[in-house]
Scaffold this motif. Structure first.
Motif, PDB file in Angstrom:
ATOM      1  N   ASP A 106       9.672   4.635  -3.585  1.00  0.00           N
ATOM      2  CA  ASP A 106       8.226   4.489  -3.754  1.00  0.00           C
ATOM      3  C   ASP A 106       7.729   3.249  -3.020  1.00  0.00           C
ATOM      4  OD1 ASP A 106       5.663   5.184  -4.943  1.00  0.00           O
ATOM      5  OD2 ASP A 106       5.982   3.431  -6.261  1.00  0.00           O
ATOM      6  N   TRP A 107       8.429   2.131  -3.201  1.00  0.00           N
ATOM      7  CA  TRP A 107       8.022   0.897  -2.528  1.00  0.00           C
ATOM      8  C   TRP A 107       8.169   1.033  -1.011  1.00  0.00           C
ATOM      9  CZ3 TRP A 107       5.018  -2.780  -4.057  1.00  0.00           C
ATOM     10  CH2 TRP A 107       4.886  -3.041  -5.422  1.00  0.00           C
ATOM     11  N   LYS A 108       9.208   1.715  -0.597  1.00  0.00           N
ATOM     12  CA  LYS A 108       9.421   1.904   0.846  1.00  0.00           C
ATOM     13  C   LYS A 108       8.251   2.681   1.445  1.00  0.00           C
ATOM     14  CE  LYS A 108      12.812   3.739   4.088  1.00  0.00           C
ATOM     15  NZ  LYS A 108      14.056   4.490   4.246  1.00  0.00           N
ATOM     16  N   LYS A 109       7.799   3.740   0.743  1.00  0.00           N
ATOM     17  CA  LYS A 109       6.652   4.523   1.232  1.00  0.00           C
ATOM     18  C   LYS A 109       5.393   3.667   1.264  1.00  0.00           C
ATOM     19  CE  LYS A 109       8.341   9.018  -0.325  1.00  0.00           C
ATOM     20  NZ  LYS A 109       8.198  10.097  -1.304  1.00  0.00           N
ATOM     21  N   ARG A 110       5.213   2.854   0.230  1.00  0.00           N
ATOM     22  CA  ARG A 110       4.032   1.977   0.198  1.00  0.00           C
ATOM     23  C   ARG A 110       4.043   0.991   1.369  1.00  0.00           C
ATOM     24  NH1 ARG A 110       3.070   0.174  -6.130  1.00  0.00           N
ATOM     25  NH2 ARG A 110       2.918   2.276  -6.967  1.00  0.00           N
ATOM     26  N   ILE A 111       5.221   0.407   1.598  1.00  0.00           N
ATOM     27  CA  ILE A 111       5.343  -0.558   2.702  1.00  0.00           C
ATOM     28  C   ILE A 111       5.083   0.134   4.034  1.00  0.00           C
ATOM     29  CG2 ILE A 111       7.000  -1.993   3.972  1.00  0.00           C
ATOM     30  CD1 ILE A 111       8.218  -2.711   1.208  1.00  0.00           C
ATOM     31  N   GLU A 112       5.643   1.349   4.201  1.00  0.00           N
ATOM     32  CA  GLU A 112       5.424   2.096   5.446  1.00  0.00           C
ATOM     33  C   GLU A 112       3.940   2.422   5.615  1.00  0.00           C
ATOM     34  OE1 GLU A 112       8.084   5.403   5.031  1.00  0.00           O
ATOM     35  OE2 GLU A 112       9.812   4.272   5.777  1.00  0.00           O
ATOM     36  N   ALA A 113       3.274   2.749   4.513  1.00  0.00           N
ATOM     37  CA  ALA A 113       1.836   3.065   4.581  1.00  0.00           C
ATOM     38  C   ALA A 113       1.048   1.819   4.971  1.00  0.00           C
ATOM     39  CB  ALA A 113       1.349   3.613   3.235  1.00  0.00           C
ATOM     40  N   VAL A 114       1.391   0.663   4.390  1.00  0.00           N
ATOM     41  CA  VAL A 114       0.710  -0.586   4.729  1.00  0.00           C
ATOM     42  C   VAL A 114       0.956  -0.931   6.186  1.00  0.00           C
ATOM     43  CG1 VAL A 114       0.705  -3.085   4.306  1.00  0.00           C
ATOM     44  CG2 VAL A 114       0.681  -1.488   2.373  1.00  0.00           C
ATOM     45  N   GLU A 115       2.214  -0.761   6.652  1.00  0.00           N
ATOM     46  CA  GLU A 115       2.526  -1.040   8.063  1.00  0.00           C
ATOM     47  C   GLU A 115       1.723  -0.125   8.979  1.00  0.00           C
ATOM     48  OE1 GLU A 115       6.771  -0.505   8.256  1.00  0.00           O
ATOM     49  OE2 GLU A 115       7.178  -2.611   7.858  1.00  0.00           O
ATOM     50  N   GLU A 116       1.651   1.160   8.598  1.00  0.00           N
ATOM     51  CA  GLU A 116       0.918   2.125   9.421  1.00  0.00           C
ATOM     52  C   GLU A 116      -0.570   1.756   9.479  1.00  0.00           C
ATOM     53  OE1 GLU A 116      -0.091   6.821   9.072  1.00  0.00           O
ATOM     54  OE2 GLU A 116       1.980   6.225   8.620  1.00  0.00           O
ATOM     55  N   THR A 117      -1.113   1.357   8.328  1.00  0.00           N
ATOM     56  CA  THR A 117      -2.515   0.937   8.266  1.00  0.00           C
ATOM     57  C   THR A 117      -2.720  -0.318   9.113  1.00  0.00           C
ATOM     58  OG1 THR A 117      -2.708   1.843   6.045  1.00  0.00           O
ATOM     59  CG2 THR A 117      -4.380   0.273   6.692  1.00  0.00           C
ATOM     60  N   ALA A 118      -1.774  -1.233   9.019  1.00  0.00           N
ATOM     61  CA  ALA A 118      -1.882  -2.469   9.796  1.00  0.00           C
ATOM     62  C   ALA A 118      -1.855  -2.168  11.290  1.00  0.00           C
ATOM     63  CB  ALA A 118      -0.757  -3.432   9.407  1.00  0.00           C
ATOM     64  N   VAL A 119      -0.991  -1.275  11.706  1.00  0.00           N
ATOM     65  CA  VAL A 119      -0.889  -0.925  13.131  1.00  0.00           C
ATOM     66  C   VAL A 119      -2.197  -0.276  13.593  1.00  0.00           C
ATOM     67  CG1 VAL A 119       0.273   0.626  14.768  1.00  0.00           C
ATOM     68  CG2 VAL A 119       1.618  -0.757  13.182  1.00  0.00           C
ATOM     69  N   LYS A 120      -2.726   0.638  12.769  1.00  0.00           N
ATOM     70  CA  LYS A 120      -3.988   1.304  13.140  1.00  0.00           C
ATOM     71  C   LYS A 120      -5.132   0.285  13.200  1.00  0.00           C
ATOM     72  CE  LYS A 120      -2.994   5.894  11.301  1.00  0.00           C
ATOM     73  NZ  LYS A 120      -3.293   6.857  10.251  1.00  0.00           N
ATOM     74  N   SER A 121      -5.153  -0.602  12.211  1.00  0.00           N
ATOM     75  CA  SER A 121      -6.212  -1.615  12.200  1.00  0.00           C
ATOM     76  C   SER A 121      -6.109  -2.522  13.430  1.00  0.00           C
ATOM     77  CB  SER A 121      -6.122  -2.474  10.933  1.00  0.00           C
ATOM     78  OG  SER A 121      -6.394  -1.716   9.797  1.00  0.00           O
ATOM     79  N   TYR A 122      -4.920  -2.901  13.797  1.00  0.00           N
ATOM     80  CA  TYR A 122      -4.711  -3.746  14.977  1.00  0.00           C
ATOM     81  C   TYR A 122      -5.123  -3.008  16.236  1.00  0.00           C
ATOM     82  CZ  TYR A 122      -2.661  -6.967  18.260  1.00  0.00           C
ATOM     83  OH  TYR A 122      -2.482  -7.867  19.290  1.00  0.00           O
ATOM     84  N   ALA A 123      -4.750  -1.705  16.268  1.00  0.00           N
ATOM     85  CA  ALA A 123      -5.108  -0.907  17.449  1.00  0.00           C
ATOM     86  C   ALA A 123      -6.629  -0.795  17.533  1.00  0.00           C
ATOM     87  CB  ALA A 123      -4.476   0.468  17.352  1.00  0.00           C
ATOM     88  N   ASN A 124      -7.298  -0.591  16.411  1.00  0.00           N
ATOM     89  CA  ASN A 124      -8.767  -0.524  16.407  1.00  0.00           C
ATOM     90  C   ASN A 124      -9.367  -1.855  16.825  1.00  0.00           C
ATOM     91  OD1 ASN A 124      -8.854   2.136  15.634  1.00  0.00           O
ATOM     92  ND2 ASN A 124      -9.037   1.687  13.450  1.00  0.00           N
ATOM     93  N   TYR A 125      -8.760  -2.934  16.363  1.00  0.00           N
ATOM     94  CA  TYR A 125      -9.237  -4.264  16.701  1.00  0.00           C
ATOM     95  C   TYR A 125      -9.069  -4.501  18.196  1.00  0.00           C
ATOM     96  CZ  TYR A 125      -9.415  -9.314  17.042  1.00  0.00           C
ATOM     97  OH  TYR A 125      -9.731 -10.597  17.418  1.00  0.00           O
ATOM     98  N   GLU A 126      -7.922  -4.107  18.746  1.00  0.00           N
ATOM     99  CA  GLU A 126      -7.663  -4.280  20.163  1.00  0.00           C
ATOM    100  C   GLU A 126      -8.610  -3.407  20.987  1.00  0.00           C
ATOM    101  OE1 GLU A 126      -5.003  -5.834  22.217  1.00  0.00           O
ATOM    102  OE2 GLU A 126      -4.927  -7.166  20.491  1.00  0.00           O
ATOM    103  N   GLY A 127      -8.912  -2.220  20.436  1.00  0.00           N
ATOM    104  CA  GLY A 127      -9.758  -1.271  21.161  1.00  0.00           C
ATOM    105  C   GLY A 127     -11.217  -1.666  21.123  1.00  0.00           C
ATOM    106  N   SER A 128     -11.607  -2.509  20.247  1.00  0.00           N
ATOM    107  CA  SER A 128     -13.027  -2.816  20.193  1.00  0.00           C
ATOM    108  C   SER A 128     -13.401  -4.001  21.022  1.00  0.00           C
ATOM    109  CB  SER A 128     -13.487  -3.059  18.767  1.00  0.00           C
ATOM    110  OG  SER A 128     -12.708  -3.981  18.064  1.00  0.00           O
TER     111      SER A 128
END
Length: 111
Positions: free
Chosen positions: A89-111
């Motif tokens: 469960d924690w591993k999935k949560r961490i992976e979800a947070v990492e995925e969100t962080a990567v998307k947020s960074y990509a959006n930040y870089e793209g803007s």
């Protein structure tokens, strides 16, 4: 020594009495030995019965100990399974947070 004549045979009464005494003594000796043997046999039977009881008690004690160990192992396996579920469960949560962080960074870089 008294003797008695019975036709052609001469019988010594003292030797007959001592022969009877010998037979009586021998019979009593056999009887006493048989009593001792019976007592020893009874003691042996009691010892065997007691040993069977002790063996049975020891066997039951070992069975109970084995059952306790099996229960302990079962509980440990359940704890491990719960821990694995929590880990997953924690591993999935961490992976979800990492995925969100990567998307947020990509959006930040793209803007």
């Amino acid at each position: 020594v008294s003797t008695q004549s019975t036709g052609d045979t001469v019988v010594n009464n003292d030797s007959m009495i001592s022969d009877d005494n010998y037979k009586y003594e021998a019979a009593m000796d056999i009887h006493n030995k048989a009593d001792m043997f019976a007592e020893q046999l009874q003691l042996l039977r009691r010892a065997v019965a007691q040993q069977e009881v002790l063996s049975g008690s020891r066997e039951n004690s070992l069975r109970a100990e084995i059952q306790q160990l099996k229960d302990k192992i079962r509980r440990k396996k359940q704890l491990i399974a719960k821990s694995q579920l929590k880990f997953d469960d924690w591993k999935k949560r961490i992976e979800a947070v990492e995925e969100t962080a990567v998307k947020s960074y990509a959006n930040y870089e793209g803007s």
